[in-house]
Scaffold this motif. Structure first.
Motif, PDB file in Angstrom:
ATOM      1  N   ARG A  79      16.562  16.334  -4.540  1.00 28.81           N
ATOM      2  CA  ARG A  79      15.289  16.985  -4.788  1.00 28.81           C
ATOM      3  C   ARG A  79      14.168  16.321  -4.045  1.00 28.81           C
ATOM      4  NH1 ARG A  79      16.810  16.817 -10.741  1.00 28.81           N
ATOM      5  NH2 ARG A  79      17.293  18.791 -11.297  1.00 28.81           N
ATOM      6  N   ALA A  80      14.231  15.089  -3.841  1.00 33.36           N
ATOM      7  CA  ALA A  80      13.174  14.399  -3.078  1.00 33.36           C
ATOM      8  C   ALA A  80      13.461  14.703  -1.628  1.00 33.36           C
ATOM      9  CB  ALA A  80      13.354  12.893  -3.114  1.00 33.36           C
ATOM     10  N   ALA A  81      14.753  14.776  -1.135  1.00 32.95           N
ATOM     11  CA  ALA A  81      14.921  15.156   0.302  1.00 32.95           C
ATOM     12  C   ALA A  81      14.283  16.588   0.598  1.00 32.95           C
ATOM     13  CB  ALA A  81      16.325  15.128   0.642  1.00 32.95           C
ATOM     14  N   ARG A  82      14.436  17.192  -0.180  1.00 38.82           N
ATOM     15  CA  ARG A  82      13.995  18.692  -0.022  1.00 38.82           C
ATOM     16  C   ARG A  82      12.238  18.993  -0.356  1.00 38.82           C
ATOM     17  NH1 ARG A  82      16.377  21.812  -4.107  1.00 38.82           N
ATOM     18  NH2 ARG A  82      14.619  21.211  -5.697  1.00 38.82           N
ATOM     19  N   GLN A  83      11.786  17.990  -1.179  1.00 36.01           N
ATOM     20  CA  GLN A  83      10.414  18.098  -1.264  1.00 36.01           C
ATOM     21  C   GLN A  83       9.773  17.347   0.106  1.00 36.01           C
ATOM     22  OE1 GLN A  83       9.868  16.134  -5.077  1.00 36.01           O
ATOM     23  NE2 GLN A  83      10.021  18.208  -6.079  1.00 36.01           N
ATOM     24  N   THR A  84      10.297  16.264   0.518  1.00 36.85           N
ATOM     25  CA  THR A  84       9.801  15.771   1.599  1.00 36.85           C
ATOM     26  C   THR A  84      10.171  16.164   2.822  1.00 36.85           C
ATOM     27  OG1 THR A  84      11.387  14.181   1.772  1.00 36.85           O
ATOM     28  CG2 THR A  84       9.595  13.475   0.307  1.00 36.85           C
ATOM     29  N   GLY A  85      10.962  17.440   3.133  1.00 37.08           N
ATOM     30  CA  GLY A  85      11.617  17.843   4.347  1.00 37.08           C
ATOM     31  C   GLY A  85      12.300  17.046   5.031  1.00 37.08           C
TER      32      GLY A  85
END
Length: 189
Positions: free
Chosen positions: A180-186
């Motif tokens: 999720r963090a990787a998706r949110q930060t792009g």
């Protein structure tokens, strides 16, 4: 039946169900030697009956919420698949996998398809840990694990026999908070 676009090149992800056994068998015949270098599936799916049985086993897993299989279509032809070989929603752990026939290699299809499947597992089914088990000799599949942002947990030395030789198995994984963090930060590859 639904299809999920995998990008501008027209590739799609679709459920791979027992009624597609002939198409699945033809796909396996096209990729048998290539897929079989690291994956025992071509030794199991050898004719129409075994193709149907394999797809039925995944239909049963889907009904029991213990696994999934989705085919990858490129230019209207089934060229590979991504699977949740195991899916344990109680413990929050799943094992993802893939294969691809040679005609579709190098287009990023497995990475794109696996992202869709992992997103579904994490966001819809509440999976906390997605694993990727891969022969240590399978460089392309290891590269997919890296592109998915997975970490290598370790190597199970000579953990499985395949075609007369014992092989090392690498275990890679991604945890839901990292996904999720990787998706949110792009930053997700």
């Amino acid at each position: 039946m639904y299809a999920i676009s995998l990008g501008d090149d027209g590739a799609e992800l679709r459920p791979l169900e027992p009624w597609r056994a002939e198409e699945f068998h033809a796909h396996m015949d096209r990729g048998r030697e290539f897929i079989g270098r690291h994956n025992g599936l071509p030794d199991v799916v050898t004719d129409l009956a075994s193709s149907r049985a394999f797809l039925q086993a995944y239909a049963d897993k889907t009904a029991a919420d213990t696994g999934r299989i989705h085919g990858i279509w490129a230019d209207g032809t089934l060229v590979g698949a991504v699977i949740l070989r195991t899916l344990d929603v109680t413990d929050g752990v799943a094992e993802a996998g893939c294969w691809l026939e040679p005609s579709a290699v190098g287009r990023g299809l497995v990475t794109r398809a696996a992202r869709v499947l992992i997103d579904w597992a994490v966001e819809e089914r509440g999976i906390h840990r997605v694993e990727w088990h891969v022969s240590a000799a399978n460089g392309p599949s290891i590269a997919v694990a890296r592109r998915l942002g997975m970490s290598r947990d370790g190597v199970l030395r000579e953990s499985y026999p395949y075609r007369g030789t014992r092989h090392d198995m690498e275990v890679w994984s991604v945890l839901a908070p990292d996904w999720r963090a990787a998706r949110q930060t792009g930053t997700r590859p």
